[in-house]
Write an enzyme that holds these catalytic residues in place. Structure first.
Site, PDB file in Angstrom:
ATOM      1  N   ASP A  84       0.850  -1.199   0.000  1.00  0.00           N
ATOM      2  CA  ASP A  84       0.000   0.000   0.000  1.00  0.00           C
ATOM      3  C   ASP A  84       0.880   1.243   0.000  1.00  0.00           C
ATOM      4  OD1 ASP A  84      -2.302   1.835   0.796  1.00  0.00           O
ATOM      5  OD2 ASP A  84      -3.290  -0.095   0.953  1.00  0.00           O
ATOM      6  N   HIS A 126      -3.549   5.892   3.646  1.00  0.00           N
ATOM      7  CA  HIS A 126      -4.333   4.716   3.286  1.00  0.00           C
ATOM      8  C   HIS A 126      -3.743   3.437   3.880  1.00  0.00           C
ATOM      9  CE1 HIS A 126      -6.189   1.711   0.516  1.00  0.00           C
ATOM     10  NE2 HIS A 126      -7.173   2.586   0.463  1.00  0.00           N
ATOM     11  N   SER A 301     -11.510  -1.145   0.139  1.00  0.00           N
ATOM     12  CA  SER A 301     -10.179  -1.029   0.732  1.00  0.00           C
ATOM     13  C   SER A 301     -10.203  -1.308   2.226  1.00  0.00           C
ATOM     14  CB  SER A 301      -9.617   0.378   0.509  1.00  0.00           C
ATOM     15  OG  SER A 301      -9.186   0.561  -0.808  1.00  0.00           O
TER      16      SER A 301
END
Length: 458
Positions: A84, A126, A301
């Protein structure tokens, strides 16, 4: 051509350009519905009255029950690789450090080519959020597997640009380093993808060899199904979720129904993915010098690391109970067999939503140690023989069942509420049969009423 980057579809638009046979992603913020409120409402970890916490998702999935009843299951002998934007490993809920003596035990930054995979801004957060869903140790926002170790593999730079070639390198890195740490890498989380909607991979897919290798290694690969269902209005998956070597993950909302944005097909496992509160880097809000921030986010996600953490606990339980040949398929099949079914009016299909309580009870309370089939078909009743799985309940007959061994167990699952009738008929001269029906949590629901040559339970 244009595409969207699935890992950030919740909050970003993305543009994909073909450069030297590589897929380049660039991202810019847009006024997206899902993150406008989120970006204006950081969560104070000391104020339990704000936001929707992971605890809400845990109540829905049964993880709260698992954390209470099976406190020994924390994922403490496994490592999850987060591919990520990196991880803000100085966050107190993620171990407050980096290296072998911390919970983020290692990793690599493929964007900058160094061993410091920190979740840098301005396009970060994220990966840190994903990592917290898997394994946060904060009491108000506890991750699914709060004792698991983490590896940070950074495949996006500070501006949010990345290449599939970096993802490919990260997958190879996992294969090469899966046993390099005290606790092996058993799970990979990929909360990313392009805007694609199909049940097959695109011609330009370049990750299949790496996925096949990791699956052969026994690694569980959780991949976000994609957030573009409203654009396509048809069943299908983003890429790389469409790969046959991975487990695609859809999102459900607080009511347990498929999220309106979530892509889906018959292969998905669905998990909580809306308004999930998890860890965030300090730079995202305040810059107070203390990495103690939390933020809400929505998307497949978020559902993906939820499933990744759940897979860690299932593997740990299987190992504890002596199961053999534990791999991605074993764990995936177990989730499917113990799932709740969610009907989707938009596609007319029903999809598997994980029920972590049932999945763990099925292993931990079973009298079978999984030796015959690696755990794919155990029952919930202690000291009972191996169960024969008849799948989802509907009108059907199973002839010539041999009860000479004294008793036999069968499992059926209901996809909706209503009346379930179970009946047996036999030749009276050949003996008699007693029937009992149990719930998944071992409650006796009915004793069959017997007559001459038959028994029936409603």
């Amino acid at each position: 051509m244009r595409a969207r980057l699935g890992r950030l579809l919740v909050c970003w638009s993305a543009r994909m350009e073909q450069l030297e046979d590589r897929l380049l992603f660039t991202v810019q913020p847009i006024p997206d519905f899902y993150l406008q409120d989120i970006l204006r409402a950081p969560i104070d970890p000391l104020d339990v009255g704000l936001g929707t916490f992971l605890a809400d998702a845990h109540r829905q999935s049964g993880a709260d029950y698992v954390h209470s009843q099976y406190s020994q299951l924390r994922g403490s002998r496994q490592t999850v690789a987060i591919i990520d934007t990196g991880i803000a490993f100085d966050h107190y809920a993620l171990g407050n450090g980096f290296g072998h003596s911390y919970r983020v035990v290692g990793g690599w930054d493929f964007a900058e080519g160094d061993a410091n995979p920190y979740d840098d801004g301005p396009a970060g957060f994220h990966g840190t959020h994903v990592a917290g869903i898997v394994g946060s140790s904060d009491s108000n926002h506890v991750g699914v597997a709060s004792g698991v170790d983490l590896v940070a593999l950074r495949v996006f730079n500070d501006q949010g640009a990345g290449y599939f070639s970096w993802v490919e390198q990260a997958l190879r890195w996992v294969h090469q380093n899966r046993n390099a740490y005290e606790n092996p890498i058993t799970t990979v989380n990929l909360s990313l993808g392009v805007e694609w909607n199909a049940n097959s991979i695109p011609q330009w897919a370049n990750l299949e060899d790496e996925f096949a290798q990791l699956a052969a290694d026994g690694v569980f690969i959780a991949v976000a199904a994609g957030n573009s269902f409203q654009n396509f209005a048809a069943a299908g998956l983003s890429y790389p979720a469409a790969s046959p070597y991975v487990v695609p993950v859809a999102s459900v909302n607080g009511a347990g129904n498929l999220s309106s944005f979530s892509q889906r097909n018959s292969r998905v496992l669905a998990a909580p993915g809306e308004r999930i509160a998890s860890t965030a880097p300090d730079y995202l809000y305040g810059f107070n010098g203390i990495t103690d921030d939390f933020v809400e986010a929505s998307g497949t996600s978020m559902a993906t690391p939820y499933l990744a953490g759940a897979a860690v606990l299932v593997r740990e339980a299987m190992e504890l109970r002596g199961y053999q040949q534990i791999n991605q398929q074993t764990i995936y099949d177990h989730f499917r067999q113990t799932a709740d079914m969610v009907f989707d009016g938009a596609t007319g299909g029903s999809y598997h939503r994980i029920n972590l309580r049932r999945a763990l009870d099925n292993i931990m309370l079973s009298g079978n140690n999984g030796g015959q089939n690696g755990g794919g078909s155990n029952n919930n009743q202690p000291n009972a023989p191996t169960v024969e799985d008849w799948g989802w309940a509907h009108d059907e007959q199973h002839a010539s069942q041999d009860l000479a061994g004294g008793e036999k167990w069968y499992r059926v699952r209901a996809s909706r509420s209503g009346l379930l009738t179970v009946a047996a008929s036999y030749q009276a001269s050949g003996g008699s049969a007693q029937m009992q029906v149990y719930s998944a949590d071992q409650r006796l629901l009915a004793n069959g009423q017997a007559g001459v040559g038959y028994a029936r339970a409603d």
